[in-house]
Write a protein that holds these residues in place. Structure first.
Motif, PDB file in Angstrom:
ATOM      1  N   GLY A  96       0.827  -1.198   0.000  1.00 41.90           N
ATOM      2  CA  GLY A  96       0.000   0.000   0.000  1.00 41.90           C
ATOM      3  C   GLY A  96       0.859   1.244   0.000  1.00 41.90           C
ATOM      4  N   VAL A  97       0.605   2.145   0.951  1.00 47.71           N
ATOM      5  CA  VAL A  97       1.395   3.374   1.085  1.00 47.71           C
ATOM      6  C   VAL A  97       2.315   3.318   2.293  1.00 47.71           C
ATOM      7  CG1 VAL A  97      -0.227   4.867  -0.124  1.00 47.71           C
ATOM      8  CG2 VAL A  97      -0.521   4.453   2.306  1.00 47.71           C
ATOM      9  N   GLY A  98       2.503   2.117   2.826  1.00 43.93           N
ATOM     10  CA  GLY A  98       3.453   1.928   3.912  1.00 43.93           C
ATOM     11  C   GLY A  98       2.986   2.369   5.271  1.00 43.93           C
ATOM     12  N   LEU A  99       1.654   2.458   5.480  1.00 44.48           N
ATOM     13  CA  LEU A  99       1.145   2.961   6.755  1.00 44.48           C
ATOM     14  C   LEU A  99       0.795   1.860   7.740  1.00 44.48           C
ATOM     15  CD1 LEU A  99      -1.099   5.923   5.567  1.00 44.48           C
ATOM     16  CD2 LEU A  99       1.235   5.975   6.433  1.00 44.48           C
ATOM     17  N   SER A 100       1.120   0.612   7.409  1.00 43.07           N
ATOM     18  CA  SER A 100       0.891  -0.465   8.373  1.00 43.07           C
ATOM     19  C   SER A 100       1.699  -0.197   9.639  1.00 43.07           C
ATOM     20  CB  SER A 100       1.331  -1.806   7.783  1.00 43.07           C
ATOM     21  OG  SER A 100       0.579  -2.125   6.652  1.00 43.07           O
ATOM     22  N   LYS A 101       1.076  -0.408  10.776  1.00 39.67           N
ATOM     23  CA  LYS A 101       1.731  -0.127  12.051  1.00 39.67           C
ATOM     24  C   LYS A 101       2.560  -1.315  12.513  1.00 39.67           C
ATOM     25  CE  LYS A 101      -1.854   2.991  13.801  1.00 39.67           C
ATOM     26  NZ  LYS A 101      -2.895   3.163  14.837  1.00 39.67           N
ATOM     27  N   ILE A 102       3.684  -1.024  13.163  1.00 38.65           N
ATOM     28  CA  ILE A 102       4.484  -2.051  13.817  1.00 38.65           C
ATOM     29  C   ILE A 102       4.779  -1.583  15.232  1.00 38.65           C
ATOM     30  CG2 ILE A 102       5.526  -3.053  11.739  1.00 38.65           C
ATOM     31  CD1 ILE A 102       7.955  -1.318  12.208  1.00 38.65           C
ATOM     32  N   TYR A 103       4.918  -2.556  16.137  1.00 41.23           N
ATOM     33  CA  TYR A 103       5.140  -2.274  17.551  1.00 41.23           C
ATOM     34  C   TYR A 103       6.465  -2.929  17.955  1.00 41.23           C
ATOM     35  CZ  TYR A 103       0.247  -0.836  17.668  1.00 41.23           C
ATOM     36  OH  TYR A 103      -0.949  -0.204  17.440  1.00 41.23           O
ATOM     37  N   PRO A 104       7.601  -2.225  17.807  1.00 41.11           N
ATOM     38  CA  PRO A 104       8.911  -2.865  17.943  1.00 41.11           C
ATOM     39  C   PRO A 104       9.252  -3.247  19.380  1.00 41.11           C
ATOM     40  CG  PRO A 104       9.034  -0.722  16.826  1.00 41.11           C
ATOM     41  CD  PRO A 104       7.708  -0.811  17.453  1.00 41.11           C
ATOM     42  N   VAL A 105       9.987  -4.368  19.524  1.00 37.43           N
ATOM     43  CA  VAL A 105      10.597  -4.731  20.791  1.00 37.43           C
ATOM     44  C   VAL A 105      11.819  -5.593  20.477  1.00 37.43           C
ATOM     45  CG1 VAL A 105       9.036  -6.703  21.063  1.00 37.43           C
ATOM     46  CG2 VAL A 105      10.301  -5.846  23.034  1.00 37.43           C
ATOM     47  N   PHE A 106      12.952  -5.252  21.076  1.00 40.59           N
ATOM     48  CA  PHE A 106      14.193  -5.984  20.852  1.00 40.59           C
ATOM     49  C   PHE A 106      14.074  -7.376  21.472  1.00 40.59           C
ATOM     50  CE2 PHE A 106      18.841  -6.634  21.803  1.00 40.59           C
ATOM     51  CZ  PHE A 106      19.227  -6.755  20.470  1.00 40.59           C
ATOM     52  N   PHE A 107      14.546  -8.376  20.755  1.00 38.91           N
ATOM     53  CA  PHE A 107      14.365  -9.771  21.159  1.00 38.91           C
ATOM     54  C   PHE A 107      14.894 -10.026  22.572  1.00 38.91           C
ATOM     55  CE2 PHE A 107      15.753 -14.177  21.484  1.00 38.91           C
ATOM     56  CZ  PHE A 107      14.635 -14.863  21.028  1.00 38.91           C
ATOM     57  N   ASP A 108      16.113  -9.560  22.859  1.00 42.45           N
ATOM     58  CA  ASP A 108      16.696  -9.783  24.185  1.00 42.45           C
ATOM     59  C   ASP A 108      15.866  -9.121  25.279  1.00 42.45           C
ATOM     60  OD1 ASP A 108      18.602 -11.152  22.846  1.00 42.45           O
ATOM     61  OD2 ASP A 108      20.219  -9.702  23.154  1.00 42.45           O
ATOM     62  N   ASP A 109      15.341  -7.911  24.990  1.00 43.67           N
ATOM     63  CA  ASP A 109      14.515  -7.209  25.972  1.00 43.67           C
ATOM     64  C   ASP A 109      13.234  -7.988  26.251  1.00 43.67           C
ATOM     65  OD1 ASP A 109      16.391  -5.224  26.031  1.00 43.67           O
ATOM     66  OD2 ASP A 109      15.343  -3.903  24.634  1.00 43.67           O
ATOM     67  N   ALA A 110      12.669  -8.571  25.198  1.00 48.07           N
ATOM     68  CA  ALA A 110      11.439  -9.340  25.358  1.00 48.07           C
ATOM     69  C   ALA A 110      11.684 -10.554  26.256  1.00 48.07           C
ATOM     70  CB  ALA A 110      10.910  -9.784  23.999  1.00 48.07           C
ATOM     71  N   VAL A 111      12.815 -11.233  26.048  1.00 51.77           N
ATOM     72  CA  VAL A 111      13.146 -12.409  26.862  1.00 51.77           C
ATOM     73  C   VAL A 111      13.333 -12.007  28.320  1.00 51.77           C
ATOM     74  CG1 VAL A 111      14.866 -14.214  27.261  1.00 51.77           C
ATOM     75  CG2 VAL A 111      14.162 -13.647  24.930  1.00 51.77           C
ATOM     76  N   ILE A 112      14.054 -10.908  28.550  1.00 49.15           N
ATOM     77  CA  ILE A 112      14.303 -10.446  29.927  1.00 49.15           C
ATOM     78  C   ILE A 112      12.994 -10.115  30.623  1.00 49.15           C
ATOM     79  CG2 ILE A 112      15.292  -8.548  31.278  1.00 49.15           C
ATOM     80  CD1 ILE A 112      17.590  -8.499  29.204  1.00 49.15           C
ATOM     81  N   GLU A 113      12.097  -9.427  29.922  1.00 50.93           N
ATOM     82  CA  GLU A 113      10.817  -9.036  30.532  1.00 50.93           C
ATOM     83  C   GLU A 113       9.951 -10.252  30.825  1.00 50.93           C
ATOM     84  OE1 GLU A 113       9.742  -6.212  31.718  1.00 50.93           O
ATOM     85  OE2 GLU A 113      11.639  -5.255  31.210  1.00 50.93           O
ATOM     86  N   LEU A 114      10.005 -11.259  29.948  1.00 52.03           N
ATOM     87  CA  LEU A 114       9.237 -12.486  30.200  1.00 52.03           C
ATOM     88  C   LEU A 114       9.756 -13.203  31.448  1.00 52.03           C
ATOM     89  CD1 LEU A 114       8.727 -13.946  26.594  1.00 52.03           C
ATOM     90  CD2 LEU A 114       6.962 -13.084  28.145  1.00 52.03           C
ATOM     91  N   ILE A 115      11.075 -13.266  31.580  1.00 49.10           N
ATOM     92  CA  ILE A 115      11.665 -13.919  32.762  1.00 49.10           C
ATOM     93  C   ILE A 115      11.311 -13.128  34.029  1.00 49.10           C
ATOM     94  CG2 ILE A 115      13.843 -14.527  33.890  1.00 49.10           C
ATOM     95  CD1 ILE A 115      14.990 -15.035  31.070  1.00 49.10           C
TER      96      ILE A 115
END
Length: 836
Positions: A96-115
């Motif tokens: 499209g026009v590139g307006l799809s939203k993304i919600y970034p999170v760094f992989f290592d940060d995600a693992v740390i927060e899950l733990i």
């Protein structure tokens, strides 16, 4: 086995439905904490609502777009997929026009927060968001990468719609801090890829024997001194002058490019405008960074003045941000109008409007903002503000929870009626899941011909029109449009046996403004170009020539015009969508576009925000306040289109006497400039004055002549009798509605003549002058369908009192506070006064 914690990673909705009961039961048996982890694309709002409806003792963690571990995640449209494309193809292709939203999170940060959550969870929170709190678009991500690699190419798949990013409307808790540096982490992650590519390229070159490292190193050592001193001197001069040059150059260039974006905006070239806004923002950001260095150099050399102030640069950057949001709103409007109302465009528009309203107030109040930017921001904010309190209801109204059907009343305000104008045609508009599922226009006489039985019309219609039965075409005779809408929906159901969820009133003025936003529209079936200026004459010509009840020529012309408009909006060429948004906003404010709904909560919302032209009054009654009210309602009962040639002006003079009595004199000058044009003649006007409850009418003057007032004969058994003789004098009909007292009577204004109607009246309430402070509050009620007209107001106090505060637009001279201007919507004034 017995588990302390159970983590279930969701990969598909089908798998979730199959495994959820068993996993939930296992967690219950083990008394284990049960975590459900899934991405936003999988755990959409309907899926979450389904899970919560099962009352499971589960903690849901909603993952954003992971990056930083390419082996883990390379699905279509993900950040890692964009990284991979940028690395291998040196290009990014956006849907499209590139307006799809993304919600970034760094992989290592995600693992740390899950733990961390696993060992610290002791809350009642059921839903956690494991991603940044503020999304970015795929286009924004691409620009971030393009900054790291300027040669990176960005393409658009124009025929591909961006994926829908469902907004999660259920409350939850964010695991990452609000200032989570997602963009910095994206840059570092991508830079890691760039270094990897550089190593691969280097190894390839060495293997092919292109570089002789030993020769290069020998040559470098031989010229080490010469290679160091000259560049150092050049660098020293360059480093001193660079901040000055960069600040002036990039600051000036940023404003020039920003100005260019307005030209693109005016030409509806949104793609160019967005790019220019982006470039402008980058230039200004560079200027801001070099500004701080320049200030330090000025201080060292003892220079106090600055070429460009930091405040000015900040203001320009704020303008860039706000204008970019405006462009996002305009782009969303373009997508909605051109491709149909889809939920992702709609929700993006709502978010953009909300964000803009929050941030733009500071921009508007900033004195340093460039005038060309400030004017556009202010204008657009004023257009958006009226919708601020209702935007969250729009998905519901557009059928998000089920099909919604609305009755659209095409009100011809060239034949003025209290609700807006004579209803010559009507439309049926249906929405389902945000898309228009049906829209058709019909002649009102075809529906009225289906009415069986008798419905008593208001007395003026039966006596002065005259018409024995009430039909849909005359259903908008009440001063309050919400009551008109109720009657219209009822009559339509009686005639066509179809219930509707709401009623929308539009008049010729609204349609003209929409055509104006389109520039013009060519109607192939009639071989005519319709413009804002000729729409009325063409509509009347095609509607009235050789007209007979049951003919379809009116609906045929309107259907053709709206079909041509739809085609032009779909093509999207030559359309300024901010002008379109302004046209809708202006029409709503001026009551050329009205809404009423069967849902009471929705109706209350629209009434409170002024979208329904209701007599509802939100002001509190206090002993120290006089709540005044004035509205003038006209009804053309001459079966002609003379209101196209009718103008008016109103003056209201209020006087508070020494005993607190509030006396008033209101005059309306009506001019009929018609001179024998087709479908015109004298103006047969049933006029009503809406006053505060209990107001007593003392006298009525017409063209300065005091009239003999008599009670109107409203019983049809009397005025329809063969021997009926109207009473001598001006027949006054007095009614009560919504806490207001209404006086009505019939007048006639011949062609090329004017008439001044003056009423003298007194309010039932008195101002208690013994109090330490008193307040006078007035609401002036504008009739739907009327164009902008002059209005003057004055309040005169007793000589022993003085004004201590007043509405900004009021002027004070001696004992009189007054206003002179135009009425384009309801107006409210407030004056506070105390003893001298």
């Amino acid at each position: 086995d017995t588990y302390v914690q159970i983590f279930y990673i969701v990969y598909s909705v089908k798998e979730l439905e199959e495994l959820l009961p068993a996993l939930s039961e296992k967690a219950k048996q083990d008394r284990a904490k049960f975590f459900i982890v899934g991405e936003r694309e999988i755990l959409t709002l309907p899926v979450l609502e389904s899970v919560f409806s099962k009352n499971l003792d589960a903690i849901i963690i909603l993952l954003g777009d992971l990056f930083g571990n390419p082996l883990f995640h390379k699905r279509k449209g993900s950040i890692e997929e964009v990284f991979d494309s940028a690395k291998t193809k040196k290009a990014i292709k956006l849907p499209g026009v590139g307006l799809s939203k993304i919600y970034p999170v760094f992989f290592d940060d995600a693992v740390i927060e899950l733990i961390r959550l696993t060992f610290t969870y002791n809350k009642k929170t059921r839903l956690f968001f494991l991603h940044t709190q503020y999304p970015i678009t795929l286009l924004g991500l691409s620009h971030i990468l393009q900054k790291e690699n300027p040669l990176l190419k960005i393409d658009f798949e124009k025929d591909v719609l961006p994926a829908v990013n469902d907004s999660i409307l259920i409350e939850g808790e964010y695991l990452l801090p609000e200032d989570y540096p997602a963009i910095d982490k994206i840059r570092k992650a991508y830079a890691g890829h760039a270094k990897e590519v550089a190593r691969e390229d280097s190894e390839e070159i060495v293997e092919n024997g292109v570089i002789d490292r030993g020769f290069k190193e020998t040559a470098y050592k031989r010229n080490k001194v010469a290679r160091f001193l000259l560049p150092f001197l050049v660098f020293l001069v360059f480093i001193i002058t660079l901040p000055f040059l960069a600040t002036v150059f990039f600051g000036f260039l940023g404003q020039v490019v920003l100005a260019q974006s307005f030209k693109s905006l005016e030409n509806s070239d949104f793609s160019s405008a967005k790019n220019q806004i982006f470039v402008s923002g980058k230039f200004i950001a560079v200027a801001q960074k070099t500004q701080s260095v320049l200030s330090a150099e000025f201080y060292v050399f003892g220079i106090k003045s600055q070429i460009i102030s930091t405040g000015e640069l900040s203001s320009v950057q704020s303008a860039v941000s706000d204008i970019d949001k405006l462009l996002n709103i305009a782009d969303s409007v373009k997508q909605i109008v051109g491709k149909g109302i889809r939920q992702n465009y709609l929700l993006d528009s709502i978010a953009s409007i909300r964000n803009l309203l929050v941030s733009a107030e500071q921009t508007v109040n900033d004195k340093n903002i460039p005038s060309f930017a400030k004017a556009k921001v202010i204008s657009s904010i004023e257009n958006i503000k009226p919708f601020a309190n209702i935007i969250d209801s729009i998905p519901f109204l557009l059928g998000e929870t089920g099909k919604k059907t609305y009755l659209v009343l095409f009100q011809n305000n060239a034949e003025l009626r209290p609700g807006g104008g004579f209803i010559g045609s009507y439309g049926i508009l249906s929405f389902d899941k945000g898309n228009i599922s049906d829209f058709s226009i019909h002649d009102v006489y075809a529906a009225d011909g289906q009415l069986k039985g008798h419905i008593e019309p208001p007395f003026p219609i039966r006596r002065y029109l005259p018409q024995v039965h009430l039909y849909l075409r005359d259903s908008n005779f009440d001063i309050d449009f919400t009551k008109d809408a109720f009657m219209a929906a009822f009559l339509y159901d009686q005639e066509m046996h179809q219930k509707v969820d709401g009623v929308i009133g539009i008049d010729l003025s609204f349609v003209k403004e929409i055509i104006g936003a389109a520039g013009s529209v060519y109607v192939p079936s009639y071989k005519e170009t319709v413009t804002k200026d000729n729409f009325f004459s063409l509509a009347e010509s095609h509607s009235e020539n050789n007209f007979f009840p049951g003919s379809s020529q009116k609906q045929d012309f309107l259907n053709s015009v709206f079909s041509a408009l739809e085609d032009k909006f779909s093509a999207g060429k030559g359309i300024n969508y901010l002008d379109l948004l302004e046209a809708v906003s202006t029409a709503s404010r001026q009551k050329h576009l009205l809404f009423a709904f069967s849902d009471n909560n929705m109706q209350d919302l629209f009434t409170a925000n002024g979208f329904s032209s209701s007599l509802w009054d939100s002001r509190e009654k206090n002993s120290d306040t006089i709540n005044d009210f004035l509205g003038i309602g006209e009804a053309n009962l001459g079966i002609d289109k003379v209101n196209y040639y009718v103008s008016r002006k109103v003056s209201q003079e209020v006087s508070i006497q020494n005993d607190g009595t509030v006396s008033e004199e209101t005059s309306i000058d009506i001019t009929n400039t018609s001179s024998g044009q087709i479908y015109t003649g004298g103006y047969k006007n049933y006029i009503r004055f809406i006053l505060p409850g209990g107001a007593s009418l003392n006298k009525v003057l017409i063209n300065g002549v005091d009239q003999k007032l008599v009670s109107a004969v409203t019983d049809f058994l009397k005025y329809e009798a063969k021997n009926f003789i109207p009473p001598a004098g001006l027949e006054i009909d007095k009614t009560e509605e919504s806490g207001k007292t209404i006086y009505g009577f019939l007048t006639n204004i011949p062609q090329k003549q004017s008439q001044t109607i003056t009423i003298d009246y007194q309010l039932s309430e008195k101002s208690i002058l013994s109090l330490p402070k008193n307040t006078y509050s007035l609401i002036y009620f504008k009739q739907p369908g009327t164009e902008v007209y002059p209005y003057s107001f004055s309040l005169t106090l007793p000589s022993s009192y003085k004004v201590i505060s007043k509405s900004d637009e009021l002027t004070q001279k001696n004992l009189t506070t007054y206003f002179q201007g135009n009425i384009d919507s309801n107006k409210q004034v407030k004056i506070e006064f105390i003893p001298k």
